[in-house]
Design an enzyme around this catalytic site. Sequence first.
Site, PDB file in Angstrom:
ATOM      1  NE  ARG A 289      28.471  37.166 -45.522  1.00 31.05           N
ATOM      2  CZ  ARG A 289      27.631  37.176 -44.480  1.00 31.05           C
ATOM      3  NH1 ARG A 289      28.105  37.227 -43.241  1.00 31.05           N
ATOM      4  NH2 ARG A 289      26.319  37.124 -44.678  1.00 31.05           N
TER       5      ARG A 289
ATOM      6  CE1 TYR B 238      53.777  45.502 -44.208  1.00 31.03           C
ATOM      7  CE2 TYR B 238      51.606  45.064 -43.278  1.00 31.03           C
ATOM      8  CZ  TYR B 238      52.423  45.293 -44.379  1.00 31.03           C
ATOM      9  OH  TYR B 238      51.882  45.327 -45.635  1.00 31.03           O
TER      10      TYR B 238
ATOM     11  CG  ASP C  28      53.072  39.884 -37.558  1.00 29.98           C
ATOM     12  OD1 ASP C  28      53.343  38.773 -38.048  1.00 29.98           O
ATOM     13  OD2 ASP C  28      52.914  40.911 -38.247  1.00 29.98           O
TER      14      ASP C  28
ATOM     15  CE  LYS D  16      54.201  39.551 -46.572  1.00 34.88           C
ATOM     16  NZ  LYS D  16      52.850  40.038 -46.736  1.00 34.88           N
TER      17      LYS D  16
END
Length: 371
Positions: free
Chosen positions: A47, A99, A170, A195
């Site tokens: 983690r 978005y 972004d 993406k």
Amino acid sequence: MKIETIAIHAGNHTDPSTRAVVQPITLSTTFERGEDGEFPGGFSYTRAANPNRKSLENVMAQLEGGVDACAFSSGNAAGAAVFQSLKPGSHIVAPDDMYHGLKNLINSVYKDILTADYLDLSDLKAVESAIKPDTKLIWIETPSNPLLKVTDIAGICKIAHERGIIVCCDNTFATPVFQQPLTLGADLVMHATTKYLGGHSDVLGGVLITKNNDGFWERIRSVQTLSGAVPAPFDCYMAVRGIKTLPYRMRGHSANAGKIARYLESHPRVEAVFYPGLENHPLHHIAKTQMSDFGGMLSFTIRGSSDETREISNKLKLFTRATSLGGVESLIEHRASVEGPDTKTPKNLLRISVGLEYIDDLIADLEQALK
């Protein structure tokens, strides 16, 4: 090194024990301590850090020209880490067509913790007017989703930094191949690695890259470690694998998108085309100054109703009706129906993620659907 070389080498190292050319996937969740109680391999618990995640973060920091990167389990998790790192009561300025996943995150999960105003970030005077004493973040998305609006990154950063405000951009649509916001003044860059970076519609992830290793970045790194919204080693491996071909894929996406945009622009059934590479785009002149090419995303509106618009998408054979973007296959989506009743997206708009199929085949498919 040039970006093609960085993409191939910065996220990979030869395995010292087997001499494997491709870095292996390290699935172990825990790592052995040395006799002195320390961790000689540099890893303690997955983690906190993992060899595959470290490789993904390294290649992304180098691609964007940053000093460090944090990888997350999704793009929304990456955005959430920025919002979580703001002090309660902070005000955010964000794009009016932000978005919808991140916008909904701010408006629902953080509605009693943060405040936000959404406006057209292409209007720099409006941005200045929207800034309040408690404004701590300006969130840029350029080109935006789904209207492909362009924001003057350097202009926004000048306004923000004069007032001590952080700017996060972004960069998912443009990728570091076509646009590098940190060099234009941004403090942070965000990507949905789902993406174009992964590039094959088969891995979920997000990443933040920073220009400075400062106190705010330390808070983001703490959020990543303590909240645990980190990508699995296999997801990191897949993202790094996709990034190796990113520069060459993006050239193909952009070349195909430019040809489709010009085809649609001249079609009598098309009302408008939204693509920053078109000369009639209202901020084409800004896009030219901050982008080396214009990417593989475009939207267009039909001369007709919502039902007629959806009928066109239903007739397509090579364009798959699906959410997301950035894969090698072409996707199309009626965004208004996805974004819900409060959307400002026109109901006659279709968004295309232009893939890497042969361009004449894609245009022929659009031609038969638009008849």
